[in-house]
Design a protein around this motif. Structure first.
Motif, PDB file in Angstrom:
ATOM      1  N   GLN A 185      58.502  57.196 -84.879  1.00 38.13           N
ATOM      2  CA  GLN A 185      58.558  57.121 -86.220  1.00 38.13           C
ATOM      3  C   GLN A 185      57.930  56.797 -87.446  1.00 38.13           C
ATOM      4  N   LEU A 186      56.916  56.444 -86.916  1.00 37.47           N
ATOM      5  CA  LEU A 186      55.455  56.602 -87.790  1.00 37.47           C
ATOM      6  C   LEU A 186      55.138  57.259 -88.763  1.00 37.47           C
ATOM      7  N   GLN A 187      55.286  58.599 -87.519  1.00 34.34           N
ATOM      8  CA  GLN A 187      54.733  59.880 -88.440  1.00 34.34           C
ATOM      9  C   GLN A 187      55.427  60.039 -88.733  1.00 34.34           C
ATOM     10  N   ALA A 234      51.831  57.293 -90.829  1.00 36.51           N
ATOM     11  CA  ALA A 234      50.874  57.543 -89.447  1.00 36.51           C
ATOM     12  C   ALA A 234      50.940  59.195 -90.214  1.00 36.51           C
ATOM     13  N   THR A 235      49.129  59.329 -90.067  1.00 35.93           N
ATOM     14  CA  THR A 235      49.029  61.631 -90.089  1.00 35.93           C
ATOM     15  C   THR A 235      48.940  61.751 -89.446  1.00 35.93           C
ATOM     16  N   LEU A 260      49.662  63.572 -75.822  1.00 34.24           N
ATOM     17  CA  LEU A 260      49.400  64.291 -76.986  1.00 34.24           C
ATOM     18  C   LEU A 260      49.170  64.247 -78.482  1.00 34.24           C
ATOM     19  N   ILE A 261      48.249  65.362 -78.166  1.00 37.62           N
ATOM     20  CA  ILE A 261      47.991  65.161 -79.967  1.00 37.62           C
ATOM     21  C   ILE A 261      48.994  65.284 -80.714  1.00 37.62           C
ATOM     22  N   ALA A 262      49.817  63.984 -81.791  1.00 41.16           N
ATOM     23  CA  ALA A 262      50.434  64.287 -82.964  1.00 41.16           C
ATOM     24  C   ALA A 262      50.067  64.494 -84.240  1.00 41.16           C
ATOM     25  N   ALA A 267      62.685  66.534 -87.873  1.00 37.58           N
ATOM     26  CA  ALA A 267      60.675  66.195 -88.274  1.00 37.58           C
ATOM     27  C   ALA A 267      59.580  68.016 -88.067  1.00 37.58           C
ATOM     28  N   LYS A 268      58.899  67.316 -89.069  1.00 38.19           N
ATOM     29  CA  LYS A 268      57.926  68.215 -88.897  1.00 38.19           C
ATOM     30  C   LYS A 268      56.771  67.705 -88.139  1.00 38.19           C
ATOM     31  N   ILE A 269      56.737  68.170 -87.178  1.00 34.83           N
ATOM     32  CA  ILE A 269      54.788  67.135 -86.374  1.00 34.83           C
ATOM     33  C   ILE A 269      54.278  68.149 -85.656  1.00 34.83           C
ATOM     34  N   GLY A 270      53.377  67.866 -85.305  1.00 32.87           N
ATOM     35  CA  GLY A 270      52.241  69.730 -85.049  1.00 32.87           C
ATOM     36  C   GLY A 270      52.137  68.834 -83.649  1.00 32.87           C
ATOM     37  N   LYS A 271      51.837  69.478 -83.012  1.00 34.60           N
ATOM     38  CA  LYS A 271      50.671  68.895 -81.248  1.00 34.60           C
ATOM     39  C   LYS A 271      49.829  69.776 -81.217  1.00 34.60           C
TER      40      LYS A 271
END
Length: 369
Positions: free
Chosen positions: A232-234, A239-240, A144-146, A257-261
């Motif tokens: 982990q990069l995010q 990475a953004t 997915l787009i993260a 963490a607060k990673i959107g998808k």
């Protein structure tokens, strides 16, 4: 302080998230059929996937059967293939991506699955991807787009073209290294970003894919090598926007963490358990795979990581809310593209399979600067 994804923090978050839901009825097969002794060496997926495997499968399997499970880190499919060809497989139970299985079957490097250890209803429950002679599907997941959820507000990346759009979505990028071939989805992603319609994605246009990647290359902080590294990069805010498997994203978010998808244009994939020829503990490997076929352990696994169960009977043990987090949930699967493993394994006009050509073309491209 940047969050580090560790076994301890994952288990703490999973306990809060899953907790009392881990109360499943007794399995359909009597436990005695799987009892044994000795050990079995299994492929550990690493990160949140490896932890989910440990808690949902390995520890309960040990308790029920008396067979010790030894987790060994997973390796790329090419390394696994070379090890099996050399007569020294790295695991008794291998985890192979759907795109890599044909290479193993072509050279007769997989042993038949012992379905006599399975309940017939469980094999029938493999309705999305069938349990075949030489492998049993392990999980269904999506690339997915993260993105950094707090950075973009209400306007967030919702297509792969947005990953290329640094004006509206500024920040460094990350995608899987092309040597991951089908597993990383990078070539499909590059073409979708360049405007190729999903129905015309295959056969892949290699030249167009690399032209597209050329337009992104200067903005990539790192081409990630593993699923754990992708998130982990995010987490480390290197990475953004990038690509990551849905379960990796959710596992990181469970830890704070607060990673959107975005499910839009997700690349739907699957992997399978198999016993390689030359495995030392074949009987125990067959028992371990049989245990993982049961709906109750699969439901436990999907409680810990949002990879879809392969036995549809597992959904009977998942809450509606949890089931809707799976990549095959209605409303999500329709927005995604099922990866074409037949293309990846076919030999093209260059005499190479897509899997092999991806590596050759990538190394040439990287070396060319």
């Amino acid at each position: 302080m940047p969050l580090k994804l560790t076994r301890r923090t994952f288990l703490g978050g999973a306990a809060l998230a899953g907790g009392a839901r881990f109360t499943f009825p007794a399995p359909a097969i009597a436990g005695s059929i799987l009892k044994g002794s000795g050990s079995v060496v299994v492929h550990d997926g690493g990160g949140s996937m490896g932890i989910a495997q440990l808690k949902a499968y390995s520890e309960p399997f040990e308790a029920e059967t008396g067979i010790k499970v030894i987790h060994q880190p997973g390796v790329a499919s090419g390394v696994q293939l070379a090890a099996v060809l050399a007569g020294a497989p790295k695991h008794d139970v291998s985890l192979l991506s759907g795109g890599a299985i044909a290479n193993f079957e072509k050279d007769k490097l997989l042993l038949p699955i012992d379905y006599d250890l399975w309940a017939s209803k469980d094999r029938e429950g493999y309705d999305v991807v069938a349990a075949e002679k030489n492998y049993a599907p392990a999980m269904i997941y999506s690339m997915l787009i993260a993105y950094e959820a707090e950075k973009f507000g209400s306007k967030t990346p919702s297509s792969w073209a947005d990953l290329w759009n640094s004006r509206d979505f500024p920040g460094r990028r990350t995608l899987a290294a092309g040597t991951n071939a089908a597993d990383g989805g990078t070539y499909e992603i590059a073409l979708l970003a360049d405007g190729v319609p999903p129905e015309k994605l295959y056969p892949l246009d290699w030249k167009r894919a690399f032209r597209s990647l050329n337009n992104l290359r200067s903005n990539v902080v790192k081409w990630w090598a593993s699923g754990a590294e992708s998130v982990q990069l995010q987490v480390d805010q290197q990475a953004t926007v990038g690509s990551a498997w849905n379960g990796r994203i959710d596992g990181a978010n469970d830890q704070g963490a607060k990673i959107g998808k975005s499910w839009n244009q997700g690349i739907l994939q699957w992997a399978a358990w198999a016993v390689p020829t030359g495995a030392v503990n074949v009987e125990n490997a067959q028992k371990y795979i049989a245990y993982m076929s049961r709906p109750e352990p699969q439901a436990r696994f999907s409680e810990l990581i949002t990879y879809g169960p392969t036995n549809a009977r597992a959904f009977q043990h998942l809450s509606k809310e949890r089931a809707e987090l799976m990549p095959t949930a209605p409303g999500f699967k329709e927005r995604q593209i099922v990866q074409d493993y037949a293309f990846w394994n076919a030999v093209d006009t260059t005499g190479e399979t897509g899997l092999r050509r991806a590596i050759v073309e990538w190394e040439r491209w990287i070396a060319g600067g």
